[in-house]
Design a protein around this motif. Structure first.
Motif, mmCIF file in Angstrom:
data_model
loop_
_atom_site.group_PDB
_atom_site.id
_atom_site.type_symbol
_atom_site.label_atom_id
_atom_site.label_comp_id
_atom_site.label_asym_id
_atom_site.label_seq_id
_atom_site.Cartn_x
_atom_site.Cartn_y
_atom_site.Cartn_z
ATOM 1 N N ASN A 116 -3.872 6.035 0.625
ATOM 2 C CA ASN A 116 -2.581 6.589 -0.204
ATOM 3 C C ASN A 116 -2.916 6.014 -1.652
ATOM 4 O OD1 ASN A 116 -0.101 7.305 -0.839
ATOM 5 N ND2 ASN A 116 0.798 5.076 -0.418
ATOM 6 N N TYR B 229 5.465 -4.691 -5.386
ATOM 7 C CA TYR B 229 4.938 -6.180 -5.122
ATOM 8 C C TYR B 229 4.767 -6.367 -3.880
ATOM 9 C CZ TYR B 229 9.885 -7.421 -4.503
ATOM 10 O OH TYR B 229 11.113 -7.351 -4.086
ATOM 11 N N ASN C 250 11.962 7.579 -7.388
ATOM 12 C CA ASN C 250 11.968 6.420 -6.598
ATOM 13 C C ASN C 250 13.002 5.460 -7.365
ATOM 14 O OD1 ASN C 250 11.449 4.470 -4.293
ATOM 15 N ND2 ASN C 250 10.071 3.148 -5.854
ATOM 16 N N ASP D 290 -3.633 9.312 -6.484
ATOM 17 C CA ASP D 290 -3.275 9.729 -7.948
ATOM 18 C C ASP D 290 -3.826 8.610 -8.993
ATOM 19 O OD1 ASP D 290 -1.369 8.045 -6.696
ATOM 20 O OD2 ASP D 290 0.229 8.847 -8.381
ATOM 21 N N VAL E 169 0.908 -1.116 0.040
ATOM 22 C CA VAL E 169 -0.061 0.020 -0.140
ATOM 23 C C VAL E 169 0.802 1.289 -0.129
ATOM 24 C CG1 VAL E 169 -1.960 -0.980 0.932
ATOM 25 C CG2 VAL E 169 -0.193 -0.074 2.410
ATOM 26 N N SER F 91 8.863 -1.135 -3.453
ATOM 27 C CA SER F 91 8.669 -1.630 -5.021
ATOM 28 C C SER F 91 7.342 -2.149 -5.065
ATOM 29 C CB SER F 91 9.463 -3.032 -5.042
ATOM 30 O OG SER F 91 10.901 -2.801 -4.786
HETATM 31 N N1 LIG Z 1 1.443 6.388 -8.028
HETATM 32 C C1 LIG Z 1 1.875 6.034 -6.672
HETATM 33 N N2 LIG Z 1 2.553 5.121 -6.247
HETATM 34 C C2 LIG Z 1 2.820 4.672 -4.823
HETATM 35 C C3 LIG Z 1 2.327 5.737 -3.941
HETATM 36 N N3 LIG Z 1 2.944 5.159 -2.990
HETATM 37 C C4 LIG Z 1 3.334 4.284 -3.023
HETATM 38 N N4 LIG Z 1 3.461 3.935 -4.473
HETATM 39 C C5 LIG Z 1 3.932 2.626 -5.056
HETATM 40 O O1 LIG Z 1 3.608 1.440 -4.561
HETATM 41 C C6 LIG Z 1 4.368 0.579 -4.340
HETATM 42 C C7 LIG Z 1 4.581 0.001 -3.038
HETATM 43 O O2 LIG Z 1 5.140 0.718 -1.988
HETATM 44 P P1 LIG Z 1 5.754 0.288 -0.734
HETATM 45 O O3 LIG Z 1 6.227 1.461 -0.195
HETATM 46 O O4 LIG Z 1 6.857 -0.756 -1.290
HETATM 47 O O5 LIG Z 1 4.761 -0.586 -0.098
HETATM 48 P P2 LIG Z 1 4.784 -1.493 1.191
HETATM 49 O O6 LIG Z 1 3.400 -1.119 1.738
HETATM 50 O O7 LIG Z 1 5.760 -1.065 1.713
HETATM 51 O O8 LIG Z 1 4.771 -2.861 0.696
HETATM 52 P P3 LIG Z 1 5.185 -3.897 1.675
HETATM 53 O O9 LIG Z 1 6.561 -3.862 1.966
HETATM 54 O O10 LIG Z 1 5.275 -5.155 0.557
HETATM 55 O O11 LIG Z 1 4.452 -4.594 2.553
HETATM 56 C C8 LIG Z 1 5.748 0.901 -5.045
HETATM 57 O O12 LIG Z 1 5.968 0.738 -6.011
HETATM 58 C C9 LIG Z 1 5.552 2.417 -4.631
HETATM 59 O O13 LIG Z 1 6.402 3.351 -5.551
HETATM 60 C C10 LIG Z 1 1.264 7.052 -4.236
HETATM 61 O O14 LIG Z 1 0.979 7.464 -3.713
HETATM 62 N N5 LIG Z 1 1.256 6.757 -5.593
#
Ligand SMILES: Nc1nc2c(ncn2[C@@H]2O[C@H](COP(=O)(O)OP(=O)(O)OP(=O)(O)O)[C@@H](O)[C@H]2O)c(=O)[nH]1
Ligand SMILES: [Mg+2]
Lengths: 578, 75
Positions: A113, A30, A436, A116, A11, A28
């Motif tokens: 989140n 996934y 990123n 966009d 997320v 990333s």
């Molecule tokens: N377009 C867009 N992409 C986002 C946003 N926030 C996160 N992402 C993308 O979503 C993906 C997941 O983000 P992470 O921060 O790795 O997610 P996480 O919740 O830490 O995921 P896990 O560690 O797997 O639990 C990444 O490719 C980010 O670049 C956003 O607000 N807008």
């Protein structure tokens, strides 16, 4: 004040974490990017905060092994506030976990989140209504663009004063079916979806998951990536780094060489030859190998991986590979540690955590060591084979991969148990964000320079000592019989093989000064890549999977590697390759 | 007609029964896959994984697991 960042996988928790703390958390596209707890510090509304990035989970029920880390932290309760991140594109599904949190009656706020993407996909959320229905403060954000953090900051002014206002008061039904029903109610009241024409990315999702098109697509993509990495890597070497090294750096070294009088110091610094790759000088070969030979490929590889990760291709690849993976006792998601291992084994081994059983981890680890050379090794194989037609490089990797698969296949037969089933969320494709990509590239390149380069230089320095003291001959005599009779390799390379264990990532290029033939190069490279894991990965493997698995993986791989080096050598001899 | 998820031909399906252990049921539950929910089957590899759409997310499910999910084909 201590805060935990929770939410479903993928997320955007790690993006939020990095934004808040300025720390470097890899994100990333996934599920399962973060497999360990990461802590950091930040200041909001003038208050010092301690933030913990928790791995994503779908539920608190704690049934699954992989989710235990997260479970423990959340249930332990030694924090003041939960910041739960939800994905606007998936509000309904995300609310299940959110409801479980609400039941805990702890202070919390929700960040919705990826607003966009939701907007582009026609999803409209009434945040005020959501807030009202849940009784929890809701803040919409776009974490990647830093939008909405000012609202979070403002909210903190109130949070410090009245933290108990942030304890949700609504009651949630116990029964899971009722819970889903209530979630359906909530989301139908505050979410509207306008049907839009599928975007380019949505069309691409269909193409890359439908078997008839997905399989050829994956195949072409992998071949293209291979060429791209070589192209970028070679380009950087031939047009930038090598000329720079030779035209600007070498003259300085040569000057230095000429002012130091012949003797032990000069030998220690410059070895038997000052020309890079011809001797073991720390000042020439010691810098040339990591910065000119390896670094360009590290950069090229992580550009490709970063893009694939951020688009969100890896989970789809895992679906394509699932059937094949089952033959070797894994499910498709086992491809993720493998791919990360192609960069460096250490993150590869950490990400074995996304697999559930020890058996899977054991098989995946063995496959990784037998058939996924890390990028420094690959770079050196590219470099050392670059004077031959490219088909030999291909042949090398095909042989390597086939043997690794065979090994995993055998492991699957030997070790009791069954393959687990693939069960993973496939995120929608995202347009990669340059910021990123650069952030990850920078982090990973820095890690290489920080962790690997000093070792490489130290290793070369050490080999040089052996070389100038003529220890090589002694070592060679001991190993001559094995190398000659089993692998038909010249005995003179035996010190490299011994040192390969300590300094695996440099060992292959150190073959260059010996002027080996094609077969000799291929076989000794193969042996060096597979016979033992590097020290760092043994250490991490031990920490992650324990003594028993580590020892069995190492022993199994050693035997396999010996046998197949022998076979490889004989196949090549039979083909008439020297 | 009731059929397993892996064999279902239609795209639009309703989950009827999950013949799995507690662990599997809990996992499916938390992703929004439970008895009575409507799902959409997007992709299916013969004797391999299926990809379904449930709520607004896509989920890949391995063959054996998909065999344990009984669905009804809807029109
Ligand atoms: N377009 C867009 N992409 C986002 C946003 N926030 C996160 N992402 C993308 O979503 C993906 C997941 O983000 P992470 O921060 O790795 O997610 P996480 O919740 O830490 O995921 P896990 O560690 O797997 O639990 C990444 O490719 C980010 O670049 C956003 O607000 N807008
Ligand atoms: Mg994360």
């Amino acid at each position: 004040m201590k805060i935990i960042l929770t939410g479903n996988p993928n997320v955007g928790k790690s993006v939020v974490f990095s934004y808040l703390t300025g720390y470097t958390a890899i994100s990333s596209n996934y599920p399962g990017t973060t497999v360990d707890i990461l802590g950091g510090k930040t200041k909001l509304a003038g208050i010092d905060l301690e933030v913990v990035d928790v791995p994503g989970v779908y539920s608190l029920s704690g049934e699954s092994v992989a989710d235990r880390v997260a479970d423990e932290i959340i249930k332990k309760g030694d924090y003041d506030l939960i910041i739960n991140v939800l994905d606007a594109n998936n509000l309904e599904r995300n609310l299940f976990f959110a409801f479980e949190l609400i039941e805990m009656k702890r202070p919390m706020i929700f960040l919705v989140n990826k607003c966009d993407i939701a907007k582009n996909r026609g999803i409209n959320i009434d945040f005020k209504k959501l807030e009202e229905l849940l009784g929890v403060k809701v803040i919409p954000i776009v974490a990647t663009a830093g939008i909405g953090f000012d609202l979070l900051n403002n909210e903190f002014k109130n949070i410090v004063k009245n933290i108990n206002d942030y304890i949700p008061k609504i009651s949630v039904p116990d029964d899971k079916l009722d819970k889903w029903k209530m979630i359906g109610d909530v989301s139908s009241k505050c979410e509207t979806i306008v049907h839009k024409h599928p975007t380019f990315l949505e069309k691409l999702e269909v193409i890359t998951t439908t078997p008839v098109t997905a399989v050829p697509f994956a195949f072409i993509l992998i071949i293209l990536s291979f060429y791209f990495i070589r192209f970028i890597g070679e380009g950087l070497i031939n047009y930038i780094l090598d000329p720079f090294f030779n035209n600007f750096y070498m003259p300085i070294v040569e000057k230095l060489y000429s002012v130091i009088s012949p003797g032990i110091l000069r030998e220690l610094l410059f070895g038997k030859s000052i020309t890079p790759l011809e001797g073991f000088s720390v000042l020439t070969t010691g810098l040339y190998v990591p910065f000119v030979v390896v670094l360009p490929y590290i950069i090229a590889f992580y550009i490709v991986i970063g893009i694939l990760e951020d688009i969100g291709y890896l989970p789809r690849l895992s679906v394509i590979l699932d059937k094949f993976s089952h033959r070797i006792g894994l499910h498709g998601y086992g491809s993720i540690p493998f791919i990360l291992g192609l960069g460096c084994k250490v993150p590869g081994i950490f990400s074995l955590r996304i697999l559930e059983t020890k058996r899977e981890k054991l098989i995946a680890a063995s496959l990784m060591f037998l058939s996924a050379p890390c990028m420094p090794q690959t770079a050196m194989i590219f470099a050392i084979l670059s004077k031959y037609p490219v088909k030999w490089t291909f042949l090398f990797f095909i042989f390597l991969f086939s043997v690794g698969v065979l090994g995993a296949f055998l492991f699957n037969k030997i070790v009791k148990g069954e393959a687990q089933d693939l069960f993973v969320e496939i995120p929608p494709y995202h347009r990669p964000v340059l910021k990123n990509l650069l952030f990850k590239l920078n982090l990973r390149t820095k890690n290489f320079i920080k962790d690997a380069v000093p070792f490489v230089m130290g290793g070369i320095f050490f080999i040089n000592i052996l070389d100038v003291m003529n220890f090589f001959d002694m070592i060679s005599k001991v190993f001559a019989p094995i190398l000659n009779s089993v692998f038909s390799l010249p005995a003179k390379i035996s010190p490299i093989i011994i040192l390969g264990f300590l300094k695996k990532d440099v060992s292959i290029t150190l073959l260059t000064p010996f002027n080996l033939g094609l077969r000799e190069t291929l076989v000794s490279s193969y042996f060096l890549v597979t016979y033992l894991p590097c020290l760092a990965s043994i250490f991490v493997l031990f920490k992650e999977l324990g003594k028993k698995i580590t020892v069995s993986v190492i022993a199994f791989n050693f035997v396999f590697s010996m046998f197949f080096s022998w076979l490889f050598s004989n196949i090549l001899l039979a083909m008439g390759v020297q | 007609m009731e059929i397993t998820l892996s064999k279902a031909k239609n795209a639009k399906l309703k989950v009827i029964k999950i013949n799995g252990g507690r662990n599997m049921i809990a996992k499916l539950y938390s992703m929004g896959i439970y008895e009575g929910v409507d799902i959409e089957k997007l992709v299916s590899y013969s004797k391999g994984p299926v990809v379904i759409k449930v709520l607004n997310s896509q989920i890949a499910i391995g063959h054996n697991m998909a065999e344990k999910i009984v669905v009804k084909e809807m029109n």
